[in-house]
Write an enzyme that holds these catalytic residues in place. Sequence first.
Site, PDB file in Angstrom:
ATOM      1  N   ALA B  81       0.784  -1.300   0.028  1.00 36.21           N
ATOM      2  CA  ALA B  81       0.042  -0.024   0.030  1.00 36.21           C
ATOM      3  C   ALA B  81       0.848   1.237  -0.029  1.00 36.21           C
ATOM      4  O   ALA B  81       0.580   2.179  -0.792  1.00 36.21           O
ATOM      5  CB  ALA B  81      -0.910  -0.109   1.138  1.00 36.21           C
ATOM      6  N   THR B  82       2.108   1.223   0.702  1.00 36.48           N
ATOM      7  CA  THR B  82       2.957   2.505   0.803  1.00 36.48           C
ATOM      8  C   THR B  82       3.276   2.962  -0.800  1.00 36.48           C
ATOM      9  O   THR B  82       3.056   3.916  -1.026  1.00 36.48           O
ATOM     10  CB  THR B  82       3.970   2.160   1.466  1.00 36.48           C
ATOM     11  N   ASN B 161      -6.406   3.311  10.316  1.00 39.39           N
ATOM     12  CA  ASN B 161      -5.480   1.969  10.891  1.00 39.39           C
ATOM     13  C   ASN B 161      -5.509   2.108  12.405  1.00 39.39           C
ATOM     14  O   ASN B 161      -5.318   1.181  13.052  1.00 39.39           O
ATOM     15  CB  ASN B 161      -4.184   2.187  10.271  1.00 39.39           C
ATOM     16  N   HIS B 211      -0.952  -7.971   2.947  1.00 39.86           N
ATOM     17  CA  HIS B 211      -0.750  -8.469   4.199  1.00 39.86           C
ATOM     18  C   HIS B 211      -1.716  -7.761   5.513  1.00 39.86           C
ATOM     19  O   HIS B 211      -1.496  -8.385   6.539  1.00 39.86           O
ATOM     20  CB  HIS B 211       0.775  -8.139   4.797  1.00 39.86           C
ATOM     21  N   THR B 250      10.062  -6.960 -12.268  1.00 34.63           N
ATOM     22  CA  THR B 250       9.795  -8.187 -12.305  1.00 34.63           C
ATOM     23  C   THR B 250       8.615  -8.310 -11.362  1.00 34.63           C
ATOM     24  O   THR B 250       8.793  -8.048 -10.076  1.00 34.63           O
ATOM     25  CB  THR B 250      10.835  -9.252 -12.251  1.00 34.63           C
ATOM     26  N   CYS B 336       5.938   6.179  24.304  1.00 33.63           N
ATOM     27  CA  CYS B 336       6.936   5.394  24.346  1.00 33.63           C
ATOM     28  C   CYS B 336       6.972   4.167  23.830  1.00 33.63           C
ATOM     29  O   CYS B 336       8.423   3.666  23.421  1.00 33.63           O
ATOM     30  CB  CYS B 336       6.935   4.951  25.786  1.00 33.63           C
TER      31      CYS B 336
HETATM   32  C1  LIG Z   1      -4.080   2.807   6.119  1.00 33.07           C
HETATM   33  C2  LIG Z   1      -2.673   2.242   5.593  1.00 33.07           C
HETATM   34  N1  LIG Z   1      -2.004   2.796   4.699  1.00 33.07           N
HETATM   35  C3  LIG Z   1      -0.773   2.065   4.205  1.00 33.07           C
HETATM   36  C4  LIG Z   1      -0.237   1.284   4.961  1.00 33.07           C
HETATM   37  C5  LIG Z   1       0.897   0.608   4.432  1.00 33.07           C
HETATM   38  O1  LIG Z   1       0.859  -0.563   3.872  1.00 33.07           O
HETATM   39  P1  LIG Z   1       2.086  -1.336   3.435  1.00 33.07           P
HETATM   40  O2  LIG Z   1       2.683  -2.060   4.666  1.00 33.07           O
HETATM   41  O3  LIG Z   1       1.470  -2.566   2.280  1.00 33.07           O
HETATM   42  O4  LIG Z   1       3.143  -0.714   2.434  1.00 33.07           O
HETATM   43  C6  LIG Z   1      -0.750   0.723   6.252  1.00 33.07           C
HETATM   44  C7  LIG Z   1      -0.155  -0.361   6.741  1.00 33.07           C
HETATM   45  O5  LIG Z   1       0.532   0.006   7.782  1.00 33.07           O
HETATM   46  C8  LIG Z   1      -2.160   1.286   6.664  1.00 33.07           C
HETATM   47  O6  LIG Z   1      -2.617   0.932   7.473  1.00 33.07           O
END
Ligand SMILES: Cc1ncc(COP(=O)(O)O)c(C=O)c1O
Lengths: 138, 412
Positions: B81-82, B161, B211, B250, B336
């Site tokens: 997702a990043t 999240n 994941h 790839t 922390c």
């Molecule tokens: C809302 C959201 N966006 C993006 C990410 C990042 O996903 P990835 O670990 O697949 O890059 C996460 C996970 O931490 C997420 O909860």
Amino acid sequence: MAYSEKVIDHYQHPKNVGTLDKAKKNVGTGLVGAPECGDVMRLQIEVDEESGIISDAKFKTFGCGSAIASSSLATEWLKGKTVDQALAIDNMDIVEELNLPPVKIHCSVLAEDAIKAAINDYRVKNGLAELELEEKKH
Amino acid sequence: MGFIEFMDLKLPIYLDNNATTPCDPRVVEAMLPYFTEKFGNAASRSHAFGWVAEEAVDYAREQVAKLINAETKEIIFTSGATEADNLALKGVFEMYASKGNHIITCTTEHKAVLDTCKHIEKLGGEVTYLPVKADGLIDLAELEKAITAKTILIAIMYGNNEIGVVQPIREISAIARKHGVLFFTDATQAVGKIPVDVQADGIDLMAFSAHKMYGPKGVGALYVRRKNPRVKVTAQMDGGGHERGMRSGTMNVPGIVGFGKACEICRKEMEAEAARLSILRDKLEKGLLELEEAYVNGNTEHRLPHVANISFKYVEGEGLMMGFNKNIALSSGSACTSASLEPSYVLKALGLGDDLAHSSLRFGLGRFTTEEQIDYTIGAIKETVLKLREMSPLWEMFKEGIDLNSIEWAHH
Ligand SMILES: Cc1ncc(COP(=O)(O)O)c(C=O)c1O
């Protein structure tokens, strides 16, 4: 993060949790830290007026395991010391005893601050001058 | 805890499914052949090894597209997702530069969106970070007001999240449509958990990740709409021209196969799973809220079914977790525990004071969470909260009726 065994032991079996009567002249109270920072310690000493020896010490702490352990250890060390001896307790002694990692050193600094604040409170109540305390980095 | 009824319970219990989920064994099984005998490069057109791999990727693409009601050509596989967030934001910013340079997002987005927006600002983009209301939802009127002639993209996440709050996606997309602005959503926490339909929801671009839905790590996708309107992004990874030039590199064939399988399982089982998990989540929440001074963070009506975020006032989150983290895995909004030393910016965006943010725990239930685990968790957390409050000077002051705001705290 993994905690040292000593930190875990203090966390699970904290020594000297409690409250002394802060209205008593021979009780000194130190309250340090701030809720917004995630750490607040209150440390109290009761001084035996004849001998000048700290006969009891109690704490309550809001904070992480290392903060709880630092204050618990501090109360153990305080008991049986004179006020002057107590002033010599250094935060690095706490770091060493508890094996605190660098990110947790501020917990030991807070405990030292709490000891000094309690002593100052005791001194002021008993007509002694407040001690100038050096600022340590948190 | 030495409760007899938990004698058979296997510890530790995993309640951090928002961070990542375990792979479903059915997913692993589907993936395995693609490491060994079916190891081919999906881009090898000249032999059977390549064809087999390509077929597997095509099939997975169908499985992924079907879950979100998209066309296969609208799916670009990424590393997660990043990367999909980066491709959507930077790709739109570059592609639509002649139309404008303004992006609207909100303060509770994942860092993958927020930090990408910061990067875009350095490149000359303008970004509006909408605040959220106390319940974590954005204000639709404010969103509409923020749109200017230069706005090219609205980027608002589907489900959060940290607190699980689900934004009013259809209302947001309607506003975007009305103003001719594209709508991108980071749906990483929502896809596979609740129905996400890019058609009905009016989504133009969408990021999600395997994941978080019982698939493998390191694979995800960006959905890019091809009709009404046709959306284009500028590639951010140049090279061999994979994924129709949108994302070179790839193909991660085993990962993509696993992602596809994970999507198929979610499509079939999501409804029953969500119903089961929301019952467990509600049980957990009800049990923990029996404690005094415990509060749920975020809207509880518009929320993912498996998430709860609760603050236990007057105890600190990391200290709290230490009481049970040998046996229960979850995460805290406390400074922390996170690397940043700042308490959760999401909770602060809801207007929570630092003290409440420091006192929060995030629960993420999942496919393999059982009722027995929840019962154990309720007991263990309650016990620890009570124990730590006995040790908390703030709790003592609260009980004595002292207003903590009236005290001059030494800040450092
Ligand atoms: C809302 C959201 N966006 C993006 C990410 C990042 O996903 P990835 O670990 O697949 O890059 C996460 C996970 O931490 C997420 O909860």
